[in-house]
Scaffold this motif. Structure first.
Motif, short mmCIF file in Angstrom:
data_model
loop_
_atom_site.label_atom_id
_atom_site.label_comp_id
_atom_site.label_asym_id
_atom_site.label_seq_id
_atom_site.Cartn_x
_atom_site.Cartn_y
_atom_site.Cartn_z
N ASP A 21 47.33 -8.55 -0.04
CA ASP A 21 45.88 -8.37 0.06
C ASP A 21 45.47 -6.90 0.18
O ASP A 21 44.30 -6.60 0.42
CB ASP A 21 45.34 -9.12 1.29
N ILE A 22 46.43 -5.98 0.01
CA ILE A 22 46.18 -4.56 0.30
C ILE A 22 44.99 -3.99 -0.48
O ILE A 22 44.27 -3.14 0.02
CB ILE A 22 47.47 -3.73 0.06
N CYS A 23 44.76 -4.45 -1.72
CA CYS A 23 43.69 -3.86 -2.54
C CYS A 23 42.33 -4.50 -2.28
O CYS A 23 41.30 -3.93 -2.68
CB CYS A 23 44.02 -4.00 -4.02
N THR A 24 42.30 -5.68 -1.69
CA THR A 24 41.03 -6.41 -1.61
C THR A 24 40.36 -6.36 -0.24
O THR A 24 39.14 -6.43 -0.16
CB THR A 24 41.22 -7.89 -1.99
N VAL A 25 41.15 -6.27 0.85
CA VAL A 25 40.57 -6.46 2.18
C VAL A 25 39.53 -5.41 2.57
O VAL A 25 38.57 -5.71 3.27
CB VAL A 25 41.63 -6.52 3.31
N SER A 26 39.71 -4.16 2.09
CA SER A 26 38.79 -3.11 2.54
C SER A 26 37.35 -3.42 2.11
O SER A 26 36.39 -3.02 2.78
CB SER A 26 39.22 -1.74 2.02
N VAL A 27 37.21 -4.16 1.00
CA VAL A 27 35.87 -4.54 0.52
C VAL A 27 35.19 -5.46 1.54
O VAL A 27 33.99 -5.31 1.83
CB VAL A 27 36.01 -5.24 -0.85
N ASN A 28 35.94 -6.40 2.13
CA ASN A 28 35.37 -7.28 3.15
C ASN A 28 35.11 -6.52 4.44
O ASN A 28 34.09 -6.73 5.09
CB ASN A 28 36.32 -8.46 3.44
#
Lengths: 489, 95
Positions: free
Chosen positions: A425-432
């Motif tokens: 999930d390293i690329c997606t979590v920062s968006v949340n």
């Protein structure tokens, strides 16, 4: 062309020109489900009989002029953590295996009032906790591009069903990438809206400050069409914002000339699969060709975000899942004498291992002695992440990254190593963590024909910009025309 | 970060979860591994920063406390594992 290969906007045209009827469309999807579901296992609850009945009813209403919505008669699939009145909502958990929601989620009210047709409830990781749908206690969903691999998760059933043409589009939910990552692994389009854009009422809560419902679709235009329906303030969700509505379809200009795209180099660092990197580099070249101004920059927040995400999400989950006590709804243990036995045994028998692991982690980081070191720090990191994104958006309209560092992996290869699964999930979590909108669209396939996804991140409430950037790329590259899942075993 | 068996059992108790003897080490090692990773947050330069509570800036949304009748009582009660008439049934709490 097969009916089930058409996008929703194509179906709408054929309905308008009377080339197709509502019942023909539903029938085609039911036939497709009957053909493919035994391979893919995307559904938890099938509503095919109900859908055929409903399609006749809707067709009659259209013919009598009682409904004139352009979405009337369009089928859809729903992730099984979104409450549907009178229909089971299981969250893929033994805990809710027999739970029938007494009310509809707000997004379901919207879907039903348009006269859309629910084909069924789709599989997911238990309580949306996972990145492969292998944590479902009910079904094992497989990726239509290679039936030995996982569809991603947690909205794996939704993404696999759309990729397999068993539904024209679906609803998913995204807490740390659960719409975008499975969309990437299944070669379809997944959009996580800005936090607060879509009502969460009736979405079974995982991490309330991160969860959003969003569309998983075959193409970008369908994503904009469904988003137009889903958005809006809801008094039943006080975090849904009362802001003017935009027309996301109108934002699709097929033009990115002068668009400023930032490419954060840290998202292309170690751990990124070489073929994924090459595919993304090609996509960047394509954007340049199309007239966008692309620039590399530094946004060193990916690892901090991931750590903060797992602290915050598990802390919130440990609190949210406290409600499952075996009293009012959900699983109750047969083994009890006291009330406390009911609580402890129902929870211990009803939750799967990953859910328990996250409740334990969440309880740990909130417990006295560790709160400041973990939870408080994570909330501060959250502020840092928001600030860094704000700084980036002063320079760029859109930020481009991979959606997932790897393509779909073989089932069973990561499910025993929780941390390795979390790193997916390293690329997606920062968006949340920052509450931003993000979209994943397919940008190519690897040497084994497995789809690779590109993520475009926008400023809060600038879904229009990322949708247009995605649309322009899609029109130039025509992924769906060139690549199709072949259900190989 | 080391997590002892006692500590894990304490956390499980706070969570209303029962962990079997053979599962304890597995959960304990998972927790240690994840916490070691999560330790990164301690290195972040955030001392001057406020905590973010939610993604939005609007906290404390108030409304009038208006009573609304739920239209389908039976559907609410139908999910109860055990009920008597219109009540949820639990074992005797007071002897």
């Amino acid at each position: 062309m097969e009916i089930t290969e058409l996008t929703v906007h194509e179906l709408q045209e054929k309905l308008k020109s009377k080339e197709l009827t509502v019942s023909e469309i539903t029938r085609a999807y039911v036939d497709r489900i009957n053909e493919k579901e035994s391979d893919v296992n995307a559904f938890i609850t099938l509503l095919t009989d109900e859908a055929i009945e409903k399609s006749k009813e809707i067709e009659e209403k259209i013919n009598n002029g009682e409904i004139n919505s352009e979405l009337a008669g369009i089928p859809i699939g729903i992730k099984d953590n979104i409450c549907t009145k009178g229909i089971k909502t299981t969250c893929a958990s033994k805990m809710l295996e027999n739970f029938v929601s007494p009310y509809d989620a707000t997004v379901m009210n919207k879907i039903n009032s348009e006269g859309m047709i629910n084909l069924g409830k789709l599989n997911m990781d238990e309580f949306a906790m996972g990145s492969s749908t292998e944590h479902s206690a009910i079904a094992k969903t497989r990726n239509p591009w290679n039936l030995n691999t996982v569809p991603g998760g947690s909205s794996g059933g939704s993404a696999a069903a759309v990729a397999a043409n068993m539904v024209p589009w679906a609803l998913g939910s995204d807490t740390g990438g659960s719409i975008r990552q499975p969309a990437s692994l299944c070669g379809v389009v997944g959009l996580k809206p800005t936090y607060g854009l879509v009502s969460r009422y009736g979405l079974v809560a995982f991490a309330s400050s991160l969860d959003q419902i969003g569309p998983i679709t075959k193409d970008v235009k369908d994503s904009a069409i469904l988003l137009n329906l889903l958005v809006g303030h809801d008094e039943k969700d006080t975090t849904s914002l009362d802001i003017p509505k935009q027309d996301y379809v109108a934002s699709l200009k097929n033009d990115v000339k002068g668009l400023k795209i930032g490419v954060p180099k840290e998202f292309f660092a170690e751990g990124l699969n070489e073929e994924v990197r090459k595919s993304l580099e090609k996509a960047i070249e394509k954007y340049k060709e199309l007239g966008a101004e692309v620039e590399e920059f530094s946004l060193d927040i990916a690892k901090y975000s991931l750590a903060a995400y797992y602290i915050i999400a598990c802390a919130e989950a440990s609190s949210n899942l406290g409600r499952f006590d075996g009293i009012r709804y959900g699983y109750r243990t047969p083994n009890y004498e006291t009330l406390e036995d009911i609580f402890v045994n129902s929870r211990s028998e009803g939750f799967g291992a990953e859910v328990k692991r996250r409740i334990i982690l969440g309880t740990y980081v909130l417990s006295s002695g560790y709160y400041d070191a973990y939870y408080k720090k994570a909330q501060q990191v959250r502020t840092l992440v928001k600030k860094e994104f704000n700084k980036a958006f002063e320079k760029y309209d859109v930020i481009l990254t991979p959606t997932s560092p790897i393509v779909a992996f073989e089932a069973g290869t990561k499910s025993n190593n929780p941390l390795e699964m979390y790193l997916a999930d390293i690329c997606t979590v920062s968006v949340n963590v920052a509450g931003l909108p993000g979209i994943s669209i397919p940008c190519g396939v690897n040497s084994e024909g497995m789809p690779i996804g590109m993520q475009l991140i926008g400023k809060r409430f600038e879904e229009g910009k990322i949708l247009n950037a995605a649309y322009t790329f899609e029109q130039a590259v025509k992924f769906r025309k060139n690549f199709k899942p072949n259900f190989k075993k | 970060m080391q997590v002892s068996r006692e500590e894990l059992l304490h956390i499980a108790k706070l969570s209303n979860l029962k962990i079997n003897d053979e599962e304890i080490d597995n959960y304990r090692l998972n927790l240690e591994e994840i916490l070691n990773f999560a330790d990164i947050v301690k290195n972040a330069n955030v001392d001057e920063l406020d905590e973010t509570i939610g993604a939005n800036d609007n906290f404390n949304v108030f409304r009038e406390d208006v009573l609304k009748e739920f239209e389908d009582r039976e559907a609410l009660l139908a999910n109860a594992p055990e009920r008597e008439r219109d009540m949820f049934k639990v074992p005797k709490v007071i002897q």
